[in-house]
Scaffold this motif. Structure first.
Motif, PDB file in Angstrom:
ATOM      1  N   ASP A  90      18.851 -12.210  30.244  1.00 46.95           N
ATOM      2  CA  ASP A  90      18.752 -12.700  28.870  1.00 46.95           C
ATOM      3  C   ASP A  90      17.544 -13.626  28.813  1.00 46.95           C
ATOM      4  OD1 ASP A  90      18.970 -13.876  26.377  1.00 46.95           O
ATOM      5  OD2 ASP A  90      21.165 -14.008  26.463  1.00 46.95           O
ATOM      6  N   THR A  91      16.465 -13.150  28.199  1.00 43.68           N
ATOM      7  CA  THR A  91      15.231 -13.943  28.182  1.00 43.68           C
ATOM      8  C   THR A  91      15.310 -15.141  27.238  1.00 43.68           C
ATOM      9  OG1 THR A  91      14.303 -12.491  26.481  1.00 43.68           O
ATOM     10  CG2 THR A  91      13.839 -11.930  28.773  1.00 43.68           C
ATOM     11  N   SER A  92      16.320 -15.145  26.340  1.00 46.77           N
ATOM     12  CA  SER A  92      16.419 -16.269  25.392  1.00 46.77           C
ATOM     13  C   SER A  92      16.854 -17.551  26.078  1.00 46.77           C
ATOM     14  CB  SER A  92      17.400 -15.917  24.267  1.00 46.77           C
ATOM     15  OG  SER A  92      18.720 -15.765  24.778  1.00 46.77           O
ATOM     16  N   ASP A  93      17.684 -17.462  27.129  1.00 48.81           N
ATOM     17  CA  ASP A  93      18.125 -18.674  27.836  1.00 48.81           C
ATOM     18  C   ASP A  93      17.854 -18.588  29.339  1.00 48.81           C
ATOM     19  OD1 ASP A  93      19.962 -16.816  28.656  1.00 48.81           O
ATOM     20  OD2 ASP A  93      21.726 -17.851  27.864  1.00 48.81           O
ATOM     21  N   ALA A  94      17.037 -17.605  29.771  1.00 48.09           N
ATOM     22  CA  ALA A  94      16.654 -17.462  31.182  1.00 48.09           C
ATOM     23  C   ALA A  94      17.878 -17.354  32.088  1.00 48.09           C
ATOM     24  CB  ALA A  94      15.753 -18.605  31.623  1.00 48.09           C
ATOM     25  N   SER A  95      18.863 -16.581  31.658  1.00 48.98           N
ATOM     26  CA  SER A  95      20.064 -16.382  32.487  1.00 48.98           C
ATOM     27  C   SER A  95      20.113 -14.932  32.969  1.00 48.98           C
ATOM     28  CB  SER A  95      21.326 -16.703  31.690  1.00 48.98           C
ATOM     29  OG  SER A  95      21.498 -15.784  30.616  1.00 48.98           O
ATOM     30  N   ARG A 100      26.954 -15.255  36.928  1.00 41.20           N
ATOM     31  CA  ARG A 100      25.851 -15.645  36.043  1.00 41.20           C
ATOM     32  C   ARG A 100      24.967 -16.664  36.770  1.00 41.20           C
ATOM     33  NH1 ARG A 100      24.626 -19.380  31.943  1.00 41.20           N
ATOM     34  NH2 ARG A 100      23.519 -18.483  30.137  1.00 41.20           N
ATOM     35  N   THR A 157      22.903 -12.185  34.647  1.00 42.41           N
ATOM     36  CA  THR A 157      24.274 -11.850  35.003  1.00 42.41           C
ATOM     37  C   THR A 157      24.255 -10.630  35.924  1.00 42.41           C
ATOM     38  OG1 THR A 157      25.014 -12.637  32.838  1.00 42.41           O
ATOM     39  CG2 THR A 157      26.575 -11.331  34.122  1.00 42.41           C
ATOM     40  N   GLN A 206      15.845  -9.382  23.480  1.00 43.60           N
ATOM     41  CA  GLN A 206      16.009 -10.459  24.451  1.00 43.60           C
ATOM     42  C   GLN A 206      16.634 -10.044  25.781  1.00 43.60           C
ATOM     43  OE1 GLN A 206      18.702 -12.709  21.800  1.00 43.60           O
ATOM     44  NE2 GLN A 206      20.204 -12.707  23.496  1.00 43.60           N
ATOM     45  N   HIS A 207      17.026  -8.804  25.916  1.00 48.57           N
ATOM     46  CA  HIS A 207      17.692  -8.410  27.148  1.00 48.57           C
ATOM     47  C   HIS A 207      16.867  -7.385  27.944  1.00 48.57           C
ATOM     48  CE1 HIS A 207      21.381  -9.927  25.030  1.00 48.57           C
ATOM     49  NE2 HIS A 207      21.552 -10.445  26.253  1.00 48.57           N
ATOM     50  N   GLU A 222      21.177 -19.010  36.656  1.00 49.86           N
ATOM     51  CA  GLU A 222      20.096 -19.562  35.836  1.00 49.86           C
ATOM     52  C   GLU A 222      18.792 -19.326  36.573  1.00 49.86           C
ATOM     53  OE1 GLU A 222      18.700 -23.757  33.730  1.00 49.86           O
ATOM     54  OE2 GLU A 222      20.161 -23.761  35.359  1.00 49.86           O
TER      55      GLU A 222
END
Length: 567
Positions: free
Chosen positions: A275-280, A322, A282, A205-206, A324
């Motif tokens: 982080d592709t799991s929550d589209a964030s 961070r 950092t 996911q990263h 979005e």
């Protein structure tokens, strides 16, 4: 009087024995040895042929068989290093003036006083010494210039090879990612530069990416960027989890500070973890130019540095931010070569370009990098563009892109010769219209590959035309052995056939694997190196057939004459 380590050899030319003896004795008293004698110009010629080391000639003008002026005219060519003093009576004063115009150093009246002769002889020998010293210094300067040119040529080739090695540190192709595309464009300012980037998949996911820029440019900055890459740790070795960007920068900063303590060496960097799991996303920035976050319907946001540059202090602290990422958002990272001043006006221009629909990284580069810093000191430029939408990802490290990815951007002018490697072979390619301007770097790289014993593939699938220098160079390489030709177009094959290049035609293969990613080679050598390459290529073609010999005869002879000799 005499500045030479040995006494100067002198010659007295006069048809009157008494006058000749008086001048001879005076010269001996002034330190000349031996002092030779001649009764006229014909006899003097014989002496000068036998003794070209004569430093000083004192000659009368009125003499039988050959007078002093005719002897002087001959002697200035036959013994150019000798100094001439003319002995003149009142009736030959005009002739003495003519002798000065012919190159005599001075003239004296017949039966000169010892003081007059002493001054004239001293001045003549000092003048001779100064001329010889000037010639010696000139030769020494020429030798030093040649040495510097040779050293410069070696450094140029070393820098070009270093640039090829540095490109190998850059990522070849983007990792797979769903819902995102990432594009990169890298352009070194010189043969080697201080910019470095990478995109790495970490787990399921990263996605980690970074862009670094070492201070200055050249070999020093390139080595500092290599040090950064070596010391970068992205994953916690205990847990296997991706490390937060602020911790990554803090750790690599400490490591760089421990590795060197030289003042003025530092680099800026920005590190992102998606982080592709929550589209964030950092981000942490170590003294780097602002990151741009563009979103439809909203003002572009600038994420400025969250800590100091790397390599300044081991206890530096770094923060992170961070974000979005919504569908259609764009993130732009760049090095300061893109915006030389970093002014708010330049940042506003970047925002305008980034807001254009479907603008690619190459289009961003083309519209913003105007070349204001072009020249020997121009800075490196790298941009990294992350789009939160599905699409083709690609990295442009200086090689030509596939047509689907190029978005209409023109290939940089002059990039005709390309190089790349696979596990099995090295690849060299000529693209477009290849001419003598591209042959030196092409030939030099090929010879280096063959000397390492590696198979070499010459890829001509995108070559439209080769001039005779390129054709001769290809023949030379094939004749060395270990060379295969791939993708030969009908137009290029016809050139091979026309010039009876049977060995080259026999080296064409249809089953060669496709070329890997290729990188543009640098420019060729200096004028002398290029002339030598052109000559050798045409000599190679001339040896293939009588027709070739006739066709290239004038070219070969002209080039040989320019190089000052024949082969």
């Amino acid at each position: 009087m005499n500045l030479d380590p040995v006494p100067p050899v002198a010659l007295v030319v006069d048809d009157e024995p008494v006058a000749r003896l008086m001048v001879k004795l005076a010269l001996q008293n002034l330190g000349c040895a031996p002092v030779l004698e001649a009764a006229d110009g014909i006899a003097a010629q014989q002496v000068l042929r036998e003794r070209p080391d004569v430093a000083l000639v004192l000659t009368d003008i009125m003499m039988p068989r050959m007078d002093g002026l005719e002897l002087l005219r001959w002697g200035r060519q036959a013994v150019p290093d000798a100094m001439w003093i003319v002995l003149s009576g009142l009736e030959t004063f005009d002739s003495a003036v003519a002798a000065i115009r012919l190159g005599a150093f001075d003239f004296l009246p017949k039966s000169p006083h010892s003081e007059e002769m002493g001054v004239a002889v001293r001045n003549a020998l000092e003048r001779r010494h100064l001329l010889a010293e000037r010639e010696r210094l000139h030769r020494e300067l020429q030798r030093k210039v040649c040495e510097l040119q040779e050293t410069s040529e070696v450094l140029r080739r070393d820098l070009e090879r270093a640039e090829v090695i540095q490109r190998a540190l850059l990522p070849r192709s983007p990792p797979p990612m769903e819902g995102y595309c990432i594009q990169a464009v890298y352009r070194p300012g010189q043969h080697v530069g201080g910019d470095l980037y990478d995109v790495i998949r970490l787990g399921e996911q990263h996605l980690a990416f970074y862009l670094a820029d070492a201070t200055g440019h050249g070999v020093t900055s390139a080595m500092l960027s290599v040090l950064f890459k070596q010391r970068l740790v992205l994953v916690d070795p205990a847990t296997g989890l991706a490390l937060p960007p602020a911790e990554v920068l803090a750790a690599v900063n400490r490591s760089i500070c421990e590795a060197h303590a030289a003042p003025g060496l530092f680099l800026t960097a920005v590190f992102g973890l998606l982080d592709t799991s929550d589209a964030s996303l950092t981000l942490a920035s170590a003294g780097h130019p602002p990151v741009l976050h563009a979103r439809d319907g909203r003002e572009t946001r600038l994420i400025r540095r969250t800590g100091p540059a790397l390599g300044l202090a081991p206890d530096s602290r770094f923060e992170q931010e961070r974000l979005e990422l919504l569908a259609g958002d764009r993130i732009l990272l760049y090095t300061d070569g893109l915006l030389p001043s970093g002014s708010e006006h330049e940042l506003a221009l970047v925002q305008q370009v980034l807001a254009k629909p479907l603008s690619s990284a190459q289009e961003v580069m083309a519209q913003l990098h105007t070349g204001a810093s072009a020249g020997a000191d121009r800075d490196d430029v790298t941009i990294l563009l992350v789009d939160a939408h599905a699409g083709a990802s690609w990295f442009d490290n200086g090689a030509e892109l596939p047509a689907a990815a190029a978005s209409g951007a023109p290939r940089p002018e002059g990039e005709v010769a390309f190089y790349g490697e696979t596990v099995d072979a090295a690849y060299l390619a000529l693209r477009g219209r290849a001419s003598w301007m591209h042959c030196d770097a092409f030939h030099e790289t090929a010879v280096a590959v063959l000397e390492r014993g590696r198979p070499l593939v010459l890829d001509f699938s995108a070559c439209e035309y080769m001039d005779s220098t390129c054709l001769g160079t290809v023949h030379e390489l094939v004749a060395r052995g270990g060379v295969m030709l791939a993708g030969v177009t009908p137009a290029v094959r016809a050139l091979f056939e026309e010039l009876s290049m049977q060995q080259v035609l026999a080296a064409i293969r249809e089953d060669v694997p496709a070329a890997p990613e290729l990188h543009a080679l640098g420019a060729g050598g200096g004028e002398a190196v290029v002339h030598k390459r052109i000559l050798q290529a045409h000599e190679a073609l001339s040896a293939l057939s009588e027709r070739n010999r006739e066709e290239f005869r004038d070219v070969v002879e002209s080039l040989r004459a320019e190089q000052g000799g024949t082969k």
